[in-house]
Motif scaffolding. Sequence first.
Motif, short mmCIF file in Angstrom:
data_model
loop_
_atom_site.label_atom_id
_atom_site.label_comp_id
_atom_site.label_asym_id
_atom_site.label_seq_id
_atom_site.Cartn_x
_atom_site.Cartn_y
_atom_site.Cartn_z
N GLU A 190 19.40 -4.50 87.43
CA GLU A 190 18.12 -4.98 87.38
C GLU A 190 17.88 -5.78 87.92
N GLY A 191 18.70 -6.25 88.73
CA GLY A 191 19.14 -7.20 89.46
C GLY A 191 18.41 -6.54 91.02
N ARG A 192 18.65 -5.73 91.52
CA ARG A 192 17.97 -5.30 92.23
C ARG A 192 17.05 -4.67 92.16
N ARG A 193 16.35 -4.24 90.74
CA ARG A 193 14.82 -3.98 90.84
C ARG A 193 13.82 -5.30 91.09
N LEU A 194 14.51 -6.21 90.46
CA LEU A 194 13.70 -7.73 90.18
C LEU A 194 14.17 -8.17 91.26
N ILE A 195 14.38 -8.15 92.45
CA ILE A 195 14.24 -8.45 93.44
C ILE A 195 13.70 -7.80 94.37
N ASP A 196 13.75 -6.22 94.38
CA ASP A 196 12.53 -5.40 94.77
C ASP A 196 11.26 -5.80 94.13
N VAL A 197 10.74 -6.38 93.39
CA VAL A 197 9.77 -7.10 93.53
C VAL A 197 9.30 -8.35 93.76
N GLN A 198 10.67 -9.37 93.81
CA GLN A 198 9.81 -10.01 94.72
C GLN A 198 9.99 -10.07 95.90
N LEU A 199 10.52 -9.31 97.01
CA LEU A 199 10.41 -9.30 97.73
C LEU A 199 8.65 -8.08 98.62
N THR A 200 8.55 -7.46 97.56
CA THR A 200 7.36 -6.95 97.57
C THR A 200 6.41 -8.17 97.05
N LEU A 201 6.23 -8.97 96.06
CA LEU A 201 5.13 -10.06 96.31
C LEU A 201 5.42 -10.98 97.75
N MET A 202 6.25 -11.19 98.60
CA MET A 202 6.36 -11.73 100.04
C MET A 202 6.25 -11.48 101.21
N SER A 203 5.81 -9.36 100.53
CA SER A 203 5.33 -9.06 102.08
C SER A 203 4.29 -9.54 102.40
N VAL A 204 4.14 -8.65 104.06
CA VAL A 204 3.06 -9.18 104.93
C VAL A 204 2.31 -8.39 104.25
N GLN A 205 1.75 -6.86 103.09
CA GLN A 205 1.11 -6.25 102.57
C GLN A 205 0.90 -6.81 101.71
N ALA A 206 1.51 -7.71 100.63
CA ALA A 206 1.33 -8.18 99.82
C ALA A 206 0.09 -9.53 100.41
N ARG A 207 0.12 -9.69 101.16
CA ARG A 207 -0.12 -11.19 101.78
C ARG A 207 -2.57 -10.55 102.20
N THR A 208 -2.39 -9.41 102.18
CA THR A 208 -3.59 -8.86 102.91
C THR A 208 -4.47 -8.04 101.62
N LEU A 209 -3.78 -8.54 100.45
CA LEU A 209 -4.35 -7.94 99.43
C LEU A 209 -5.74 -9.03 99.26
N PRO A 210 -6.53 -8.84 98.20
CA PRO A 210 -7.90 -9.35 97.61
C PRO A 210 -7.52 -9.87 96.75
#
Length: 202
Positions: free
Chosen positions: A182-202
């Motif tokens: 569960e911890g790894r899953r939530l960390i992956d969610v956080q990293l996705t939100l911090m990613s360069v790709q997430a920044r470019t989403l509208p």
Amino acid sequence: MPRLSAEDRKAQIIAQVLRLASEIGPDRMSTTDVARAVGISQPAVFRHFPTKGDLWLAVAENVAASLRERWKEAAGQALGPQSRLKGLIGAQLLAVAERPALPSLLFSRELTVDNPPLRKVFDHLLASFQSQLADSVTGMQTEGILRPDMAARDAAVLLTSTMQGVAIRWTLGNRCFDLVEEGRRLIDVQLTLMSVQARTLP
């Protein structure tokens, strides 16, 4: 049965403290409980640790040494900053899963009120862990994985807070789910939100 050396007896006492703290809580645990679990008298406990505060400090130093060794091993196996960050987080989650007293200890009266040296050990440990996470975040920013407009230290605090939150939920929920998964899953969610790709989403 052969007589244990002083160091072996201390290690045995520390192991029982961690077990009892997990089972009945650090604030409810007494040195009488520890002596009974080890199979020695209460005065024998105090021969090795003159005060209960000294005992808790030894427990904290034992935990800190173990965690630092796990972090070192995880960092040594990493192939890059992202692998290093996930390895550090996985090692920390696994350590808590194996020593479930840790979340309770962090919020105990012993730590927060009665024993400033104990608080200092854990404060330094947290600062060291967050510093290593921040270094990994900086590396991931350099490689274009994480957004560059984010302070690495803030990201490390956020990731640490996510881990602490899931550990508390695991403790309060009677450890009814896999903490590491569960911890790894939530960390992956956080990293996705911090990613360069997430920044470019509208």
